[in-house]
Motif scaffolding. Sequence first.
Motif, PDB file in Angstrom:
ATOM      1  N   VAL A 453      34.906  17.336  29.906  1.00 46.82           N
ATOM      2  CA  VAL A 453      34.280  18.114  30.980  1.00 46.82           C
ATOM      3  C   VAL A 453      33.142  17.288  31.571  1.00 46.82           C
ATOM      4  N   ARG A 454      33.094  17.191  32.915  1.00 46.12           N
ATOM      5  CA  ARG A 454      32.154  16.298  33.589  1.00 46.12           C
ATOM      6  C   ARG A 454      31.321  17.060  34.609  1.00 46.12           C
ATOM      7  N   THR A 455      30.240  16.423  35.052  1.00 47.12           N
ATOM      8  CA  THR A 455      29.458  16.907  36.190  1.00 47.12           C
ATOM      9  C   THR A 455      29.055  15.697  37.026  1.00 47.12           C
ATOM     10  N   THR A 456      28.692  15.944  38.272  1.00 44.03           N
ATOM     11  CA  THR A 456      28.260  14.847  39.141  1.00 44.03           C
ATOM     12  C   THR A 456      27.029  14.153  38.571  1.00 44.03           C
ATOM     13  N   ARG A 457      26.104  14.936  38.038  1.00 40.03           N
ATOM     14  CA  ARG A 457      24.880  14.354  37.491  1.00 40.03           C
ATOM     15  C   ARG A 457      25.184  13.462  36.290  1.00 40.03           C
ATOM     16  N   ARG A 458      26.089  13.906  35.444  1.00 40.82           N
ATOM     17  CA  ARG A 458      26.457  13.078  34.292  1.00 40.82           C
ATOM     18  C   ARG A 458      27.100  11.773  34.742  1.00 40.82           C
ATOM     19  N   LEU A 459      27.968  11.851  35.743  1.00 41.01           N
ATOM     20  CA  LEU A 459      28.622  10.647  36.247  1.00 41.01           C
ATOM     21  C   LEU A 459      27.612   9.682  36.847  1.00 41.01           C
ATOM     22  N   GLU A 460      26.635  10.201  37.583  1.00 40.31           N
ATOM     23  CA  GLU A 460      25.596   9.342  38.179  1.00 40.31           C
ATOM     24  C   GLU A 460      24.772   8.661  37.101  1.00 40.31           C
ATOM     25  N   ARG A 461      24.433   9.412  36.052  1.00 42.73           N
ATOM     26  CA  ARG A 461      23.692   8.820  34.931  1.00 42.73           C
ATOM     27  C   ARG A 461      24.518   7.716  34.268  1.00 42.73           C
ATOM     28  N   ALA A 462      25.785   8.008  34.077  1.00 43.71           N
ATOM     29  CA  ALA A 462      26.661   7.020  33.438  1.00 43.71           C
ATOM     30  C   ALA A 462      26.731   5.744  34.262  1.00 43.71           C
ATOM     31  N   LEU A 463      26.875   5.871  35.579  1.00 44.55           N
ATOM     32  CA  LEU A 463      27.013   4.690  36.439  1.00 44.55           C
ATOM     33  C   LEU A 463      25.736   3.846  36.435  1.00 44.55           C
ATOM     34  N   ARG A 464      24.571   4.514  36.435  1.00 45.51           N
ATOM     35  CA  ARG A 464      23.305   3.768  36.395  1.00 45.51           C
ATOM     36  C   ARG A 464      23.204   2.935  35.127  1.00 45.51           C
ATOM     37  N   ARG A 465      23.538   3.542  34.001  1.00 45.17           N
ATOM     38  CA  ARG A 465      23.405   2.811  32.735  1.00 45.17           C
ATOM     39  C   ARG A 465      24.481   1.739  32.617  1.00 45.17           C
ATOM     40  N   ILE A 466      25.683   2.017  33.104  1.00 44.27           N
ATOM     41  CA  ILE A 466      26.748   1.018  33.055  1.00 44.27           C
ATOM     42  C   ILE A 466      26.371  -0.199  33.893  1.00 44.27           C
ATOM     43  N   THR A 467      25.740   0.018  35.049  1.00 41.18           N
ATOM     44  CA  THR A 467      25.306  -1.087  35.902  1.00 41.18           C
ATOM     45  C   THR A 467      24.304  -1.975  35.174  1.00 41.18           C
ATOM     46  N   MET A 468      23.383  -1.355  34.447  1.00 41.85           N
ATOM     47  CA  MET A 468      22.417  -2.140  33.666  1.00 41.85           C
ATOM     48  C   MET A 468      23.108  -2.910  32.547  1.00 41.85           C
ATOM     49  N   LEU A 469      24.058  -2.260  31.880  1.00 44.13           N
ATOM     50  CA  LEU A 469      24.793  -2.940  30.817  1.00 44.13           C
ATOM     51  C   LEU A 469      25.593  -4.108  31.372  1.00 44.13           C
ATOM     52  N   GLN A 470      26.186  -3.937  32.548  1.00 40.23           N
ATOM     53  CA  GLN A 470      26.938  -5.032  33.163  1.00 40.23           C
ATOM     54  C   GLN A 470      26.051  -6.248  33.404  1.00 40.23           C
ATOM     55  N   GLN A 471      24.844  -6.014  33.881  1.00 38.69           N
ATOM     56  CA  GLN A 471      23.927  -7.120  34.137  1.00 38.69           C
ATOM     57  C   GLN A 471      23.596  -7.861  32.845  1.00 38.69           C
ATOM     58  N   GLU A 472      23.328  -7.099  31.789  1.00 39.78           N
ATOM     59  CA  GLU A 472      23.012  -7.718  30.504  1.00 39.78           C
ATOM     60  C   GLU A 472      24.200  -8.518  29.967  1.00 39.78           C
ATOM     61  N   ILE A 473      25.395  -7.928  30.069  1.00 37.22           N
ATOM     62  CA  ILE A 473      26.592  -8.574  29.522  1.00 37.22           C
ATOM     63  C   ILE A 473      26.976  -9.801  30.345  1.00 37.22           C
ATOM     64  N   ASP A 474      26.866  -9.701  31.676  1.00 38.01           N
ATOM     65  CA  ASP A 474      27.180 -10.854  32.527  1.00 38.01           C
ATOM     66  C   ASP A 474      26.240 -12.029  32.224  1.00 38.01           C
ATOM     67  N   GLU A 475      24.971 -11.716  31.994  1.00 36.51           N
ATOM     68  CA  GLU A 475      24.005 -12.769  31.658  1.00 36.51           C
ATOM     69  C   GLU A 475      24.363 -13.397  30.310  1.00 36.51           C
ATOM     70  N   TYR A 476      24.709 -12.564  29.371  1.00 32.88           N
ATOM     71  CA  TYR A 476      25.097 -13.049  28.046  1.00 32.88           C
ATOM     72  C   TYR A 476      26.351 -13.912  28.150  1.00 32.88           C
ATOM     73  N   TYR A 477      27.334 -13.447  28.935  1.00 36.82           N
ATOM     74  CA  TYR A 477      28.607 -14.160  29.111  1.00 36.82           C
ATOM     75  C   TYR A 477      28.391 -15.536  29.742  1.00 36.82           C
ATOM     76  N   ALA A 478      27.417 -15.616  30.650  1.00 38.85           N
ATOM     77  CA  ALA A 478      27.154 -16.874  31.356  1.00 38.85           C
ATOM     78  C   ALA A 478      26.470 -17.913  30.472  1.00 38.85           C
ATOM     79  N   HIS A 479      25.787 -17.467  29.419  1.00 41.14           N
ATOM     80  CA  HIS A 479      24.955 -18.398  28.653  1.00 41.14           C
ATOM     81  C   HIS A 479      25.482 -18.717  27.245  1.00 41.14           C
ATOM     82  N   PHE A 480      26.456 -17.925  26.781  1.00 44.85           N
ATOM     83  CA  PHE A 480      26.920 -18.139  25.409  1.00 44.85           C
ATOM     84  C   PHE A 480      28.429 -18.328  25.364  1.00 44.85           C
ATOM     85  N   ARG A 481      28.887 -19.002  24.321  1.00 46.03           N
ATOM     86  CA  ARG A 481      30.318 -19.206  24.154  1.00 46.03           C
ATOM     87  C   ARG A 481      31.008 -17.866  23.897  1.00 46.03           C
TER      88      ARG A 481
END
Length: 538
Positions: A453-481
């Motif tokens: 069961v979902r809500t718009t607010r939950r989806l917006e929260r999820a997208l904000r945090r996923i965007t931050m995680l993507q930035q962290e993971i992309d940086e990690y991916y670029a610098h480590f084997r």
Amino acid sequence: MNITPEYSCDVLIIGSGAAGLSLALRLAEHRSVIVLSKGPMSEGSTLYAQGGIAAVFDETDSVDSHVEDTLIAGAGLCEPHAVSFVASNARHCVQWLIDQGVLFDTQLQPNGEASFHLTREGGHSHRRILHAADATGKAVETTLVGKALAHPNIRVLERRNAVDLIVSHKIGLPGPHRVMGAWIWNRDLEKVETCRAACVVLATGGASKVYQYTTNPDIASGDGIAMAWRAGCRVANLEFNQFHPTALFHPQARNFLLTEALRGEGALLKRPDGSRFMPDFDERAELAPRDIVARAIDHEMKRLGVDCLYLDISHKPQAFIRQHFPMIYEKLLGLGIDLTKDPVPVVPAAHYTCGGVMVDEAGRSDVDGLYAIGEVSYTGLHGANRMASNSLLECLVYGWSAAEDIKKRPPVTDCVPLPAWDESRVDNADERVVIQHNWHELRLLMWDYVGIVRTTRRLERALRRITMLQQEIDEYYAHFRVSNNLLELRNLVQVAELIVRCAMQRKESRGLHYTLDYPQPLSDAGPSVLTPPLYIKR
């Protein structure tokens, strides 16, 4: 730097389940084939499929009925041409599987002749499920693995992850947008290798590992969907992630599935006090489609404040239960639960990805030479909710249709050198705890915010945090084997973003997507399609 690839073949198949292996075996007489497997060859969702394969083998059944049932279960969002295509080709594709040596259960007719024992599952109006006891996937997978390993024109590479697809426009080649091969992570040698192929087939399965609780094995990390998106392929309907209603609730077997065939043979869902509840939610009761049953269980668990509900087939004869569900019986007995006597504690768990890479009837994606078959793909068959036992069927039908299309294409003729994997500016990872932390955070936030069961607010929260995680993971991916966990995490966070974006597009509740902000279905709805930045129309 350009290099001669470590591997070269006509067809590179990424994934070793029913879709990938059926395709490999159909092609092996005509093309050189490499099959890539992330772990041991048989490990994957196919191996754990319990229920069976839907196909019309009974004289009282019909293809039209199979089509109608699928359209109803898909909640108005199936592509009718795709449903008709699959149902019409079901029998000869299942017969091919039988010819390979898969032994489905049979029964004696009154005239003494043997026929297939067909069972019924949720959403089906007839008994049309061929099965091998309650371990159909194991019978299919072990048979196909044996055939593939014995074939001289199929090369199997185990413990290999596909890192990314090599596509022409990304490496500066002129001409049409086409796939050239893939980079491969060799987990034993801990190095990235290169494979050149005229065609690449994604048969990587779904993305249910993006959720905290899932019935899928660990390898179901959305790799094919993420790689196809990065290569320029459109995806669709990723908001429709099917939660299987009845996963075992037990600390020692968190991924164990209790097949829908149990309910097909009379098992009842009950509250802790022993009372039934499904008749309160749907006239089909326990045989309602999975989205309805999963939401009903979720509703009752939240209403009662309990950790699980119960599935009970103990009213059936003991011999009947042990004959039809021997694997489940033995598994539960080892956990202290007697299926013939005890109600079994159950909870919903992420089970099947109904959306994926957009393909046509031949499994062709938006990139020339790149195919996607099985759970990784969006064919239009499942709509807003997959009907039981149509999944293995989809693997077989599109394995056949993709093979027919690939046979028409020329074998490898392109000897253009491919770029080597560049590790000149990366270090060994020194903070693997970062990967583990992000891994757990992603799966938990998807469960809490993008679940049943979902809500718009939950989806917006999820997208904000996923965007931050993507930035962290992309940086990690670029610098480590690279490593297995880093590759899977990178793919999972990409697929999580796509799931949320598809869910935010859909301003209604339909099938597997239920939002409190838009509880009613729209009168006119279509697939939710996302187009990547690198998309080039063919």
